[in-house]
Design an enzyme around this catalytic site. Structure first.
Site, PDB file in Angstrom:
ATOM      1  N   HIS A  19     -19.088 -28.291 -67.508  1.00 35.84           N
ATOM      2  CA  HIS A  19     -20.357 -28.040 -66.832  1.00 35.84           C
ATOM      3  C   HIS A  19     -21.097 -29.321 -66.471  1.00 35.84           C
ATOM      4  CE1 HIS A  19     -20.168 -23.721 -68.542  1.00 35.84           C
ATOM      5  NE2 HIS A  19     -19.650 -23.792 -67.327  1.00 35.84           N
ATOM      6  N   HIS A  42     -12.075 -17.809 -61.773  1.00 39.96           N
ATOM      7  CA  HIS A  42     -12.025 -17.133 -63.072  1.00 39.96           C
ATOM      8  C   HIS A  42     -13.425 -17.198 -63.671  1.00 39.96           C
ATOM      9  CE1 HIS A  42      -7.861 -18.234 -62.210  1.00 39.96           C
ATOM     10  NE2 HIS A  42      -7.495 -17.268 -63.028  1.00 39.96           N
ATOM     11  N   SER A 100     -20.422 -20.784 -65.790  1.00 39.69           N
ATOM     12  CA  SER A 100     -20.359 -21.517 -64.526  1.00 39.69           C
ATOM     13  C   SER A 100     -21.076 -20.792 -63.388  1.00 39.69           C
ATOM     14  CB  SER A 100     -18.901 -21.795 -64.154  1.00 39.69           C
ATOM     15  OG  SER A 100     -18.251 -22.508 -65.178  1.00 39.69           O
ATOM     16  N   GLU A 118     -13.159 -12.208 -61.006  1.00 38.74           N
ATOM     17  CA  GLU A 118     -12.916 -11.967 -62.427  1.00 38.74           C
ATOM     18  C   GLU A 118     -12.071 -10.714 -62.565  1.00 38.74           C
ATOM     19  OE1 GLU A 118     -12.193 -11.949 -66.089  1.00 38.74           O
ATOM     20  OE2 GLU A 118     -13.273 -13.671 -65.223  1.00 38.74           O
ATOM     21  N   ASP A 143      -7.514 -11.090 -58.862  1.00 46.81           N
ATOM     22  CA  ASP A 143      -6.880 -12.332 -59.281  1.00 46.81           C
ATOM     23  C   ASP A 143      -7.419 -13.457 -58.413  1.00 46.81           C
ATOM     24  OD1 ASP A 143      -5.247 -14.446 -59.896  1.00 46.81           O
ATOM     25  OD2 ASP A 143      -3.382 -13.473 -59.316  1.00 46.81           O
ATOM     26  N   GLY A 144      -8.089 -14.396 -59.026  1.00 41.70           N
ATOM     27  CA  GLY A 144      -8.699 -15.481 -58.265  1.00 41.70           C
ATOM     28  C   GLY A 144      -7.703 -16.380 -57.573  1.00 41.70           C
ATOM     29  N   ASP A 164     -10.417 -22.289 -63.286  1.00 44.00           N
ATOM     30  CA  ASP A 164     -10.597 -22.364 -64.732  1.00 44.00           C
ATOM     31  C   ASP A 164      -9.906 -21.185 -65.412  1.00 44.00           C
ATOM     32  OD1 ASP A 164     -11.574 -22.823 -67.285  1.00 44.00           O
ATOM     33  OD2 ASP A 164     -13.536 -21.945 -66.870  1.00 44.00           O
TER      34      ASP A 164
END
Length: 280
Positions: A19, A42, A100, A118, A143-144, A164
């Site tokens: 971050h 994600h 995030s 997500e 699915d990202g 991520d």
């Protein structure tokens, strides 16, 4: 991957590193008036309560953000990060940790857009409840890695992508590299941030080298180690952030932040850091 819940690890040393880098990038993106897109492959639940059962089970935040909370000697990049966390804890007590999406959300301007992926059903529901009604935000249960393809390039031709994954499956490493290779081909000028765990596995050790091969236009690699390798070969030693097309000034900020974090978050004298960059 469907079983992974970030709430068990929220606010730990890995979140601190991730971050700080994310906020540094977004601050520099906002220096220009032109709109940009923030894409999170994600996204997790978006925000977390530290008093809840999952966060308390391991209480990893105590050796992460918890060690920074009362400090007065924070380097500028760390101070900017802690200030953002404090904004979510108005009474001064550390009870909420923004993920995030939440941190990015407060940095976005009216002209910017956020796209969140997500896959986990519960976390997606929490994420959608918070962000799903925002006009400039789109939340997808998908699915990202696969969904990223349709997002690039963004209409504004400016964008930040955070990748991520949980890395619970060894296949995550290959999927990450494949998705990033495709993304850079579609949108070469995008800023891509990759978080990865520092483990004693070949996949983890080789990942930075694989990412460097995808970054001909320049990269930055920051690694924060907080624990020594274990004899059994397991356990998280630290984590890294790899940035493709890092904005100007990010490396300079991390030069003072990383050594301080290594001293402050390191366990039993094991703290160390790595900062390297390449600009052709």
């Amino acid at each position: 991957m469907l079983a992974y819940r970030h709430a068990f690890h929220v606010g730990n040393h890995a979140d601190v590193l991730k971050h700080i880098v994310l906020l540094g990038v977004l601050e520099r993106m906002a220096a220009k008036d032109k709109a940009y897109w923030y894409i999170d492959t994600h996204a997790g639940a978006g925000s977390y309560q530290l008093g809840e059962r999952m966060a308390q089970r391991l209480a990893e935040y105590e050796t992460g953000i918890g060690r920074l909370w009362g400090r007065k000697d924070l380097p500028p990049a760390v101070a900017a990060y802690v200030e953002q966390i404090r904004a979510f804890n108005a009474d001064g007590a550390l009870r909420t940790y923004p993920g995030s999406p939440a941190l990015a959300g407060v940095m976005l301007r009216p002209q910017d857009r956020m796209r969140l992926f997500e896959l986990h059903t519960t976390d997606h529901r929490l994420l959608a409840n918070t962000w799903g009604q925002q006009a400039h935000v789109e939340v997808r249960q998908a699915d990202g890695f696969a969904g990223l393809k349709a997002m690039l390039p963004p209409p504004s031709r400016r964008g930040v992508v955070l990748l991520d994954p949980s890395y619970e499956l060894s296949s995550d490493y290959g999927q990450l590299v494949a998705a990033l290779r495709d993304a850079v081909t579609r949108f070469a000028t995008g800023v891509y941030l990759v978080w990865y765990p520092q483990l004693q596995s070949l996949e983890s050790i080789r990942l930075p080298k694989r990412l460097k091969a995808l970054s001909p236009a320049g990269w930055l690699h920051a690694q924060l180690t907080v624990a020594a390798p274990r004899d059994d070969g397991f356990g998280l030693m630290g984590s890294g952030m790899f940035v493709i097309n890092p904005p100007f000034g990010l490396q300079e900020n991390l030069k003072t932040a990383l050594p301080w974090l290594a001293r402050t978050l390191g366990q039993d004298g094991a703290g160390k850091h790595l900062l390297e960059a390449h600009t052709p």
